[in-house]
Design an enzyme around this catalytic site. Structure first.
Site, short mmCIF file in Angstrom:
data_model
loop_
_atom_site.label_atom_id
_atom_site.label_comp_id
_atom_site.label_asym_id
_atom_site.label_seq_id
_atom_site.Cartn_x
_atom_site.Cartn_y
_atom_site.Cartn_z
N GLU A 59 36.65 35.34 30.83
CA GLU A 59 37.07 36.65 31.36
C GLU A 59 35.93 37.66 31.36
O GLU A 59 35.76 38.41 32.32
CB GLU A 59 38.25 37.19 30.55
N GLY A 71 46.95 41.36 37.09
CA GLY A 71 46.34 41.70 38.36
C GLY A 71 46.34 40.51 39.30
O GLY A 71 46.83 40.60 40.43
N MET A 92 45.37 35.82 39.39
CA MET A 92 45.08 34.59 38.63
C MET A 92 44.26 33.65 39.48
O MET A 92 44.55 33.44 40.66
CB MET A 92 46.41 33.93 38.22
N GLU A 93 43.26 33.06 38.82
CA GLU A 93 42.23 32.29 39.51
C GLU A 93 42.60 30.83 39.74
O GLU A 93 41.74 29.95 39.60
CB GLU A 93 40.94 32.36 38.70
N ASN A 94 43.85 30.52 40.13
CA ASN A 94 44.18 29.14 40.44
C ASN A 94 43.17 28.61 41.46
O ASN A 94 42.86 29.29 42.43
CB ASN A 94 45.58 29.05 41.04
N HIS A 152 36.56 39.25 41.01
CA HIS A 152 36.75 38.66 39.68
C HIS A 152 37.32 37.24 39.81
O HIS A 152 36.80 36.29 39.22
CB HIS A 152 37.69 39.57 38.87
N GLU A 153 38.38 37.11 40.60
CA GLU A 153 39.01 35.78 40.74
C GLU A 153 38.05 34.82 41.43
O GLU A 153 38.00 33.64 41.10
CB GLU A 153 40.32 35.89 41.53
ZN LIG Z 1 40.04 36.48 34.90
#
Ligand SMILES: [Zn+2]
Length: 847
Positions: free
Chosen positions: A323, A266, A268-270, A300-301
């Site tokens: 997560e 979905g 990515m939390e960079n 979420h991110e």
């Molecule tokens: Zn996550």
């Protein structure tokens, strides 16, 4: 031979030895279409001078390695994805000059050329251990450092990373150099680089701690679908909520969200540079559930910026916590801060079901997995990590109370900012804030696997009142843990045609049998609902009267969350062979038309379709299929024009279409001969219709014709899926080559084909693929790599051919295969699906 693996012990040894002062990463993206130049300078200290260690670098051609001014021979020092470093000094400088490889699998630095306009787009994806595919690293989350990126690229490109994008310096040859400021201290896996001819728009969030610049990026060919105002609104709502809730300013300065092509997950939390799959910018009409989910992904991110990026797990053992927390927090924020105020209902209808499913597989594992190495992380990173974890955190919040939970969390962020922590640190903070002992709770919920089933047990007096009511808790014999549950129990009565809540109580359930004295003397309700409010994570059963009530009129129940629990309970009972598939389909056809929850409308029909194709007794299947098909036709025609329900039922009808009438409808919808008031036959719906015709063998030349209309990457992926759906030996052979054999297929195309390969009602042409699948499963992991191998093995298991012989073949394969655990897992899961289907079919045969 470590290959690309890394053990927890190796990481701990390296972390004890090293402190990484800084990275300078110089990338030249102008050297070729297949590789790029990567020069990394790492400054680090060593607590034991003279000791040895190693750096990580995967799939690279190394030109030179220099440690403290002395050059090392790459042929000797670089082997097995590692660079051996010996004779370390107290302070060290390592310089590695290499060429690295662009990715077509979404791992590392992915390169994509848009077929619409030939523009080039790159993005990085590093979690779990793939920064080492782009620069030289000490690839483990607890060796945090600061990173200075310098990038050379074509001068018309956008280049985005964790630090704000600097003004580029033109080099006079059509290229330019971007020299980024050093990042905040962070782990390698959340560093990022996104570059290419992206479209960029900028906004600003003005918050209580100051301004946060907000960038949004997408491909040029998607600009018209970038619903910027909506995305900015949600982003601002999220920041306002999280900065307040976490009592900690956003840590990473600016916040860019980049919608990128061919993305595996979905998002990515960079840190400050979030990547999201660009299917989230839809070109066609999507139902509300789509937008509700996209909102949850955005939040979420964002939650990860604090939980994961600011405070990071020491090792991947605590990946679940990362997560699970982000997942819980995004639904909590969605309810509190956005228009999606009932998203816990959507969670119950859709996401949570994936956790229940995964948790009943032979591969299930405790939420807190013992990840001894990176291979174990691959095996344990699944919907237990996300959906079950979030459900269990929701139960934890019910257990300690929201205020205490948040107080503990705030302290945790302050204590561990920019550092690494373990679960015990969070538990200690929550215990301190709540005054409750939580070690025992953590043991039963987090360190054991499996789901409990809660069943009501009662006796009635002559007047129909409870003389006794109890909750019986059971567990699968392989996963026998019984747990403490904070549980709501609701009593609903049929009054004037509605199912109305009479009373609800909240109780603690513990052990095998829990008496509920509070409800003794209450008249038996029409619906007795365990887990009312969905506080706990457990399967629930309905008693006979309650089941009759809901089959008769679930739509009379006004509370959408209570309905979600009933949908879930009946679906569980169907999957567990306690309710006939035919009865579940009847329940859905009778009640789905009145469902109001966005995810309920979208997801429940897919459960019913599965009941028809997989759980129904073969001798009844044709009859049930035709009842399902005609029921959907009525639902489409009866749905409110332009509604989500109409769109969802139309998609479901297309997916089910086999009869002459249904195939004719699908053709007429495509050709314009049939118009349904309010139903826009837009590009994505057109592909659903074309794929339906392909699956029933009626597509003719339509796939290529549709591709002529739609020359986008999305069109190519849909066309590939439609070709794979056709019921011919040639079509299956071609799809097999694309998805299971070729190493050239891009990740998202491969996924589309793999998902479309197994079709109900195509047993003849699929039969040869039992043996071919098992043969391929022996070595596909090495041939295709993690991502593509897992996609192919999961989607292409021959579930449609459920039989005892298939079970036996899978058992024999599992007993002798040399395949790695991650590959065996998918075969074991496919086998479990088949065993479940056979039991359900037997139940359905009895009626
Ligand atoms: Zn996550």
């Amino acid at each position: 031979m470590p290959g690309t693996n890394l053990t927890r012990d190796e990481a701990a040894t390296r972390a004890a030895l090293l402190d990484v002062s800084s990275y300078s990463v110089d990338l030249d993206l102008t050297t070729s279409e297949t590789t790029f130049a990567s020069t990394t300078t790492i400054e680090f200290t060593c607590s034991e001078p003279g000791a040895e260690t190693f750096a990580d670098l995967v799939d690279a051609t190394v030109h030179s390695i220099t440690l403290n001014g002395e050059s090392l021979d790459p042929a000797a020092a670089y082997a097995d994805s590692r660079i051996a470093l010996s004779g370390l000094a107290a302070t060290n400088t390592l310089v590695v000059v290499a060429d690295c490889t662009y990715s077509r699998t979404g791992e590392g630095l992915h390169r994509f050329v848009d077929p619409v306009d030939d523009r080039v787009y790159l993005y990085s994806q590093f979690e779990v251990p793939d920064a080492r595919r782009v620069f030289t690293t000490f690839e483990q989350p607890d060796l945090k450092s600061v990173f200075t990126f310098v990038v050379r690229a074509p001068e018309q490109w956008k280049v985005v990373s964790n630090s704000p994008t600097p003004a580029p310096t033109a080099l006079g040859d059509g290229t330019a150099r971007w020299e980024f400021e050093p990042t905040k201290r962070m782990s390698t896996y959340i560093t990022a680089l996104v570059a290419g001819e992206y479209h960029e728009v900028q906004d600003v969030y003005q918050g209580k701690h100051g301004d946060i610049p907000l960038g949004h990026y997408c491909r040029q060919s998607l600009v018209e679908h970038l619903d910027r105002e909506e995305l900015v609104k949600l982003t601002k709502q999220g920041f306002e909520f999280f900065e307040e809730a976490f009592d900690f300013p956003y840590p990473f300065g600016k916040y860019d969200q980049l919608y990128v092509p061919e993305y595996n997950m979905g998002a990515m939390e960079n840190a400050g540079c979030v990547t999201l799959r660009d299917e989230y910018l839809p070109r066609s009409r999507q139902p509300r559930s789509f937008y509700e989910f996209r909102c949850s992904v955005i939040l979420h991110e964002m939650a990860h910026m604090w939980f994961g990026d600011l405070v990071t797990m020491k090792w991947w053992d605590d990946l679940w916590l990362n997560e699970s927390f982000a997942e819980w927090a995004c639904y909590h924020a969605e309810v509190e801060a956005t228009e999606y105020t009932d998203s816990w209902t959507g969670f119950a209808n859709a996401r949570k079901q994936t956790g229940y499913r995964q948790d009943q597989m032979p591969s299930t594992h405790p939420i807190a997995a013992d990840n001894v190495d990176l291979q174990a992380v691959e095996v344990n990173f699944d919907m237990i990590t996300y959906a079950k974890g979030a459900s269990v955190l929701k139960q934890l919040v019910a257990w300690v109370g929201l205020d205490d939970f948040m107080a503990g969390l705030r302290q945790y962020f302050k204590d561990h900012a920019y550092g690494n922590s373990e679960f015990k640190d969070l538990l200690a903070a929550l215990e301190k804030a709540s005054g409750r002992e939580l070690a025992g709770w953590a043991k039963e919920w987090l360190q054991t696997a499996g789901v409990n089933t809660l069943t009501p047990e009662f006796a009635l007096d002559g007047e129909g009142a409870y003389t006794r009511l109890a909750v019986r808790q059971s567990a699968h014999p392989d996963w026998p843990t019984l747990r403490r549950h904070r549980l709501g129990i609701g009593l609903y009565d049929d009054r004037d045609g509605r199912l109305v809540l009479r009373r609800t109580v909240e109780v603690d359930v513990e052990g095998e049998l829990t008496e509920i004295p509070e409800l003794v003397g209450e008249t038996q309700p029409d619906l007795l609902l365990l887990n009312d409010g969905d506080l706990t994570y457990a399967k629930i059963r309905l008693d006979e009267r309650s089941l009759a009530t809901v089959v008769d009129g679930l739509s009379k129940l006004d509370d959408s969350l209570a309905r979600a629990l009933v949908w879930g309970a009946t679906w569980d009972m169907t999957r567990d062979a306690e309710m006939a598939a035919r009865d579940f389909v009847t329940l859905v056809l009778a009640n789905i038309g009145a469902e109001t929850d966005a995810w309920g409308v979208s997801r429940i029909p897919t459960y019913a379709a599965q009941a028809v194709s997989t759980f129904s007794a073969p001798e009844h299947r044709d009859e049930l299929r035709s009842r399902w098909e005609s029921g959907l036709r009525e639902l489409v025609l009866a749905a409110e024009p332009g509604s989500d329900a109409q769109l969802t039922f139309a998609r479901s009808y297309a997916a089910a279409a086999r009869s002459e009438q249904a195939v004719g409808d699908v053709e007429a919808l495509l050709d314009g001969g049939l118009e349904i008031d309010g139903l826009a036959v837009d590009q994505d719906l057109r592909w659903s219709l074309v794929t339906s015709l392909a699956a029933s063998g009626n597509a003719g030349e339509r796939i290529e014709a549709e591709l002529e209309r739609d020359r986008t990457i999305s069109g190519q992926e849909h066309a590939a899926a439609a070709r794979a759906a056709r019921p011919t030996a040639e079509a299956k052979a071609e799809a097999w080559e694309v998805a299971m054999v070729s190493t050239e297929t891009p990740n998202e195309t491969q996924r589309s084909v793999a998902m479309s390969f197994q079709r109900s009602g195509q047993d003849d042409v699929l039969a040869p693929y039992v043996e071919r699948y098992l043969a391929a499963a022996d070595d596909v992991w090495d041939r295709l790599g993690n991502k593509r191998a897992s996609t192919a093995l999961e989607a292409m298991f021959p579930r449609q051919l459920a039989s005892q012989e298939l079970l036996d073949r899978a058992d024999a394969w599992l007993a002798r295969t040399p395949a790695p655990p991650a590959a065996k897992r998918y075969v074991a899961e496919g086998r479990a699906d088949v065993a479940r289907a056979l039991a359900a079919q037997e139940r359905d045969a009895r009626g």
